[in-house]
Design a protein around this motif. Structure first.
Motif, PDB file in Angstrom:
ATOM      1  N   ARG A 294     -81.248  17.219  -7.080  1.00  0.00           N
ATOM      2  CA  ARG A 294     -82.575  16.605  -7.186  1.00  0.00           C
ATOM      3  C   ARG A 294     -82.474  15.104  -6.923  1.00  0.00           C
ATOM      4  O   ARG A 294     -83.307  14.533  -6.210  1.00  0.00           O
ATOM      5  CB  ARG A 294     -83.140  16.873  -8.584  1.00  0.00           C
ATOM      6  N   SER A 297     -82.358  14.000  -3.280  1.00  0.00           N
ATOM      7  CA  SER A 297     -83.646  13.983  -2.571  1.00  0.00           C
ATOM      8  C   SER A 297     -84.580  12.905  -3.120  1.00  0.00           C
ATOM      9  O   SER A 297     -85.284  12.245  -2.362  1.00  0.00           O
ATOM     10  CB  SER A 297     -84.327  15.345  -2.688  1.00  0.00           C
ATOM     11  N   GLU A 298     -84.586  12.748  -4.452  1.00  0.00           N
ATOM     12  CA  GLU A 298     -85.551  11.845  -5.078  1.00  0.00           C
ATOM     13  C   GLU A 298     -85.203  10.376  -4.894  1.00  0.00           C
ATOM     14  O   GLU A 298     -86.088   9.552  -4.663  1.00  0.00           O
ATOM     15  CB  GLU A 298     -85.643  12.152  -6.576  1.00  0.00           C
ATOM     16  N   ASP A 299     -83.927  10.030  -4.992  1.00  0.00           N
ATOM     17  CA  ASP A 299     -83.548   8.620  -5.033  1.00  0.00           C
ATOM     18  C   ASP A 299     -82.731   8.146  -3.842  1.00  0.00           C
ATOM     19  O   ASP A 299     -82.458   6.962  -3.729  1.00  0.00           O
ATOM     20  CB  ASP A 299     -82.756   8.340  -6.325  1.00  0.00           C
ATOM     21  N   ASP A 344     -86.582   5.878  -2.453  1.00  0.00           N
ATOM     22  CA  ASP A 344     -87.459   6.910  -3.019  1.00  0.00           C
ATOM     23  C   ASP A 344     -88.656   7.170  -2.119  1.00  0.00           C
ATOM     24  O   ASP A 344     -89.672   7.682  -2.556  1.00  0.00           O
ATOM     25  CB  ASP A 344     -87.921   6.527  -4.432  1.00  0.00           C
ATOM     26  N   TYR A 347     -89.722  10.765  -2.013  1.00  0.00           N
ATOM     27  CA  TYR A 347     -90.365  11.123  -3.285  1.00  0.00           C
ATOM     28  C   TYR A 347     -91.808  10.606  -3.323  1.00  0.00           C
ATOM     29  O   TYR A 347     -92.733  11.331  -3.687  1.00  0.00           O
ATOM     30  CB  TYR A 347     -89.540  10.534  -4.426  1.00  0.00           C
ATOM     31  N   LYS A 351     -95.484  12.784  -3.370  1.00  0.00           N
ATOM     32  CA  LYS A 351     -96.556  12.584  -4.344  1.00  0.00           C
ATOM     33  C   LYS A 351     -97.873  12.257  -3.647  1.00  0.00           C
ATOM     34  O   LYS A 351     -98.934  12.803  -3.976  1.00  0.00           O
ATOM     35  CB  LYS A 351     -96.180  11.449  -5.307  1.00  0.00           C
TER      36      LYS A 351
END
Length: 440
Positions: A294, A297-299, A344, A347, A351
């Motif tokens: 995770r 992908s996120e950071d 990010d 990410y 959103k």
């Protein structure tokens, strides 16, 4: 450890003396709040407890802290300090009948002019309905509730109960506080058979738990050791305290948060420390790997696309090798993520695009990019005017792909770091070509 003091003390009475053969930890229980070590931020003159005692009036409170930090001792000494009757129940061994009995006794004492401090050990183990049962008695002053818990009250206690009680946080005992406990033990039992280095190792092995430390010291006294032990001999003789870590409770979430934020902050050394804390405490390695995937992908995202590949490869390696060999692959993935350039942007793009999709509902794409598998669909314009990009110069047509009722949006904004710097250049080139093809 079972408490050797009686569960009910008359108003204003200090705790009774323990038996001579009681465990050392019980014989060294503090007799006054001033003797409590390591919690001066609460018990001192400027602390919440110190101020309440000085005023002679207690409010209901929840004592939250690790095991062996003095929660039970403080509760008993509080009652004596302000002249209250003390009654204790344990959520582990007590049920509704025990609570009703305690409340009835408190009501009877109130009629005689005695106030009751009701100490509830492990209060988080009572279910929500049982916790609600305290409310009317606390509200009308039948009891002043002092609950003790090792778990985060935010998760384990009812909001209604929390709103009627102060949450006071007890600290893990530091080396100075633990050393003070050892000195008190030595006043009773004599010098410990340890070298200075072994003594420091004994304090470190307690991991902030005063009760555990005194139990270890008592084991040393009972062994009648003649020659002082060094660190190696002590390690063979005694066991280290197992770190406090419950996989479904706060310690678990605190450490995974610390790991994630250390990775985000590009600190590979701290990230390795928290990774080791989790795995040596028995955390499931596949859980840690899921969090690393995770994180990739996120950071990190497209700042270094290899981060996701590394994490998935680590998962495959662990599946293939098992423990302990496979844990090195987890370490490698952790180090890769910690040292990779961070972004990010993906990410944020997710959103923003999810939010936009929910807001725009069922807008149709423009007809030129609709699929037209039937003659009817072709007749009504589906796919008409579609520009096949590979037939265009530079394999780029510059066509519009947004619904007619919607302005083009920008969700993904690459950072000028790592590989995303190259992605940003590509996107800027496409934007420039798009404007040129539209004559802008």
């Amino acid at each position: 450890m079972a408490d050797l003091f009686p569960d009910t003390l008359p108003e204003g009475s200090p705790p009774s003396e323990p038996r001579a053969d009681a465990p050392l930890a019980d014989r060294l229980r503090p007799r006054t709040l001033e003797e409590v070590v390591g919690q001066e931020h609460l018990t001192g003159p400027e602390g919440a407890i110190g101020r309440m005692v000085a005023a002679g009036r207690l409010s209901s409170m929840i004592l939250w802290g690790p095991p062996g930090t003095g929660k039970t001792s403080i509760a008993r000494l509080l009652a004596a300090a302000v002249g209250m009757r003390f009654e204790a129940v344990s959520a582990v061994f007590s049920g509704v009948a025990d609570l009703k009995k305690a409340f009835a006794a408190a009501d009877k004492a109130a009629e005689a002019g005695q106030r009751t401090l009701l100490f509830v050990d492990e209060i988080h183990r009572f279910n929500r309905a049982q916790q609600d049962g305290f409310l009317p008695f606390v509200e009308r002053g039948t009891v002043t509730l002092v609950g003790a818990t090792t778990e985060n009250p935010s998760f384990e206690l009812n909001a209604a109960l929390l709103s009627r009680a102060q949450v006071l946080i007890l600290h893990r005992l530091d080396a100075a506080a633990l050393e003070k406990l050892l000195e008190r033990g030595e006043e009773l039992e004599g010098p410990l058979p340890l070298t200075a280095e072994a003594r420091s190792a004994l304090v470190a092995s307690a991991d902030g738990d005063g009760r555990f430390l005194l139990n270890q010291a008592e084991t040393l006294y009972a062994a009648k050791i003649e020659k002082p032990l060094g660190p190696a001999e002590l390690g063979s003789f005694l066991q280290r305290r197992v770190a406090v870590y419950d996989k479904d409770r706060e310690g678990h979430y605190n450490l995974i948060s610390a790991l994630h934020k250390s990775l985000r902050g590009s600190d590979p050394q701290a990230a390795l420390y928290y990774l080791a804390r989790m795995l040596t405490a028995g955390e499931e390695p596949l859980y840690v790997l899921r969090r690393l995937v995770r994180f990739a992908s996120e950071d990190i995202g497209l700042a270094d696309p290899q981060a996701l590949v590394q994490c998935l490869a680590a998962k495959d390696a662990y599946d293939f090798l098992g423990s302990p060999e496979g844990e090195l692959a987890i370490v490698q993935a952790c180090l890769y993520c910690a040292t990779a350039p961070k972004s990010d942007a993906a990410y944020r793009a997710q959103k923003a695009s999810w939010r936009s999709a929910k807001e725009t509902g069922s807008l149709m794409p423009p007809q030129n990019i609709l699929n037209a598998p039937t003659k009817l669909m072709k007749d009504i314009g589906y796919g008409k005017g579609y520009a096949y990009d590979h037939n265009s110069e530079d394999a780029f047509s510059g066509a519009n792909y947004w619904p007619e009722e919607m302005e083009p949006q920008t969700y993904y904004a690459p950072a000028e770091r790592g590989f995303e710097r190259e992605v940003l250049k590509r996107m800027e080139w496409w934007d420039k070509r798009r404007r040129e093809l539209r004559g802008e």
